[in-house]
Design an enzyme around this catalytic site. Structure first.
Site, short mmCIF file in Angstrom:
data_model
loop_
_atom_site.label_atom_id
_atom_site.label_comp_id
_atom_site.label_asym_id
_atom_site.label_seq_id
_atom_site.Cartn_x
_atom_site.Cartn_y
_atom_site.Cartn_z
CB SER A 18 -0.97 0.00 1.18
OG SER A 18 -1.94 -0.99 0.97
CB THR A 63 -3.90 -5.20 6.10
OG1 THR A 63 -3.86 -6.45 5.43
CG2 THR A 63 -2.59 -4.96 6.84
CE LYS A 67 -8.62 -6.22 4.86
NZ LYS A 67 -8.94 -6.70 3.51
CG ASN A 88 -10.72 -1.85 2.82
OD1 ASN A 88 -11.63 -1.03 2.97
ND2 ASN A 88 -10.15 -2.05 1.66
CG ASP A 103 -11.10 -5.30 0.55
OD1 ASP A 103 -10.12 -4.68 0.10
OD2 ASP A 103 -11.13 -5.79 1.69
#
Ligand code: ATR
Length: 271
Positions: A18, A63, A67, A88, A103
């Site tokens: 990320s 993460t 979550k 998330n 997601d």
């Protein structure tokens, strides 16, 4: 202009891609911001998050393994995150935590960016973990007519099927090869095929050649599943796009710009 601070929390978090994605966009859009990996253990979750609030963070990605555990710590969570049962992305505003799940959006945007038709189509999702829930929700939200799900541990499918019992059909793990007949979109959400894991081991003979095959595994990018789908003439969608697309709405919430996914960015993340 003050610096906008964001990051990803997890444990472990060192593997996260990320920062590469968000730092690329901060630079590309000439913004004043930072995005770091923040290792927080389960025991330290609430203290760790309070520190981010106190330090003036705009928000963070969430993460493994947080979550689900982050949910009770949020002041509000959006409808999608509620239905998926996982958060998330968190935006911090006036000391309050707003939880989202991007997601499903990331998965669907990735499919759409490869011109896959979803409306009215039959999808088959392998796996019933957290990723599967987001994928199934996303497919139905995008108008899929029917979603078949199959998992080694069949009971885990029951809970996912509650998202929409009329449109979700559970397939025995042992019947997965035959069930491919008539499927338009096949998705692997299991960890099988990932580097260091066994391959998925599915026989695609019954899958129509017009079907799209997508894997959410992106290391390696070309999984055995995608290789055999490509060999059969199926359209394939690799997993890296989901990672990139799910990051877009998160970036927008913190930095105020909805960024684009480009080939340059994809190449950078895969380096
Ligand atoms: P995520 O949140 O990324 O989806 P997860 O919740 O750990 O990860 O789910 C992993 C998925 O891969 C599950 O569907 C798991 O099946 P089980 O529910 O039966 O454990 C699946 N999986 C992992 N190893 C597997 C294997 N050797 N054979 C079949 N399925 C496997």
């Amino acid at each position: 202009m003050s610096i906008v601070k964001a990051g990803v929390i997890g444990h472990p978090v060192s593997h996260s891609k990320s920062p590469v994605v968000h730092e690329y966009w901060i630079d590309k859009y000439n913004l004043s911001g930072t995005y770091e990996k923040i290792d927080i253990t389960e025991e330290e979750l609430s203290v760790g998050i309070q520190k981010l609030i106190d330090d003036g963070y705009a928000g963070f990605n969430v993460t493994v393994p947080h979550k689900q555990n982050i949910i009770p710590l949020c002041d509000e969570i959006d409808e999608t995150a509620k239905l998926i049962g996982a958060v998330n992305t968190v935006k911090i505003s006036d000391g309050k935590l707003y939880g989202f799940n991007t997601d499903a959006y990331g998965f669907i945007e990735n499919l759409k960016s490869h011109d896959a038709d979803i409306e009215g189509k039959t999808a088959f999702v392998l796996g019933a973990g957290g990723a599967s829930r987001a994928v199934v929700y996303g497919l139905l939200d995008a108008g899929a007519g029917k979603v078949l799900i199959s998992n080694r541990t069949k009971e885990k499918c029951n809970e996912i099927s509650m998202i929409n019992p009329d449109k979700i059909q559970i397939i025995d793990w042992t019947d997965r090869n035959e069930a491919l007949d008539g499927v338009d979109i096949l998705v692997n959400t299991t960890s099988l095929g990932m580097a260091g894991q066994p391959s998925l081991g599915i026989d695609l003979s019954a899958l129509p050649a017009a079907a799209t095959v997508s894997d959410i595994v992106y290391a390696p990018l070309m999984t055995e599943l995608l290789k055999s789908a490509q060999g059969n003439g199926n359209k394939i969608v690799t997993g890296i796009g989901m990672l990139l697309h799910q990051a877009r709405p998160a970036f927008e919430k913190w930095f105020g710009v909805l960024p684009e996914v480009t080939e340059d960015l994809e190449a950078l993340v895969l380096k």
